[in-house]
Design a protein around this motif. Sequence first.
Motif, PDB file in Angstrom:
ATOM      1  N   GLU A 198     -10.631   8.699  62.604  1.00 15.01           N
ATOM      2  CA  GLU A 198      -9.872   7.723  61.825  1.00 15.01           C
ATOM      3  C   GLU A 198      -8.496   7.487  62.426  1.00 15.01           C
ATOM      4  N   LYS A 199      -7.852   8.553  62.879  1.00 14.67           N
ATOM      5  CA  LYS A 199      -6.532   8.417  63.486  1.00 14.67           C
ATOM      6  C   LYS A 199      -6.608   7.532  64.731  1.00 14.67           C
TER       7      LYS A 199
ATOM      8  N   ARG B 299       2.030   8.099  61.705  1.00 15.93           N
ATOM      9  CA  ARG B 299       1.532   9.134  62.618  1.00 15.93           C
ATOM     10  C   ARG B 299       0.840   8.522  63.827  1.00 15.93           C
TER      11      ARG B 299
ATOM     12  N   LYS C  60      -0.305   7.552  57.579  1.00 15.10           N
ATOM     13  CA  LYS C  60      -1.224   7.605  58.709  1.00 15.10           C
ATOM     14  C   LYS C  60      -0.845   6.599  59.788  1.00 15.10           C
TER      15      LYS C  60
ATOM     16  N   THR D  15      -6.535   3.420  55.213  1.00 13.31           N
ATOM     17  CA  THR D  15      -5.376   4.083  55.796  1.00 13.31           C
ATOM     18  C   THR D  15      -4.188   4.020  54.846  1.00 13.31           C
TER      19      THR D  15
END
Length: 105
Positions: A3-4, A42, A39, A35
């Motif tokens: 996901e990141k 990040r 996030k 999201t």
Amino acid sequence: MGEKRKVYEALVDGAMEGLTDKALFEFVARRCPRTSSKKIVRAALLGLTDPHLRDRNILDTIYALAIKHRMDEFREGEDGDDERDTWPSPFTRKAGSETGRADFA
């Protein structure tokens, strides 16, 4: 990390298209609907450490987005982990110290 990575890719894709600030944030949010602001920040910081990403305009864009949204979170009090107000000051003098030297707390 899946996901990141998706959030990071959406962030870079949007910046490469010339999107900035709110438009870039909305672009990432549309591509990755689950999201959060945290996030996205990040992922932006991940982009700043990516050695393959060298375009100065893209780096400036994602840096500005990360700073803006990080400061928004800080102002809104969303950052519950921050307890800096309760930290003791690093160089406090104990009351009644005879030597006059600062004692470390």
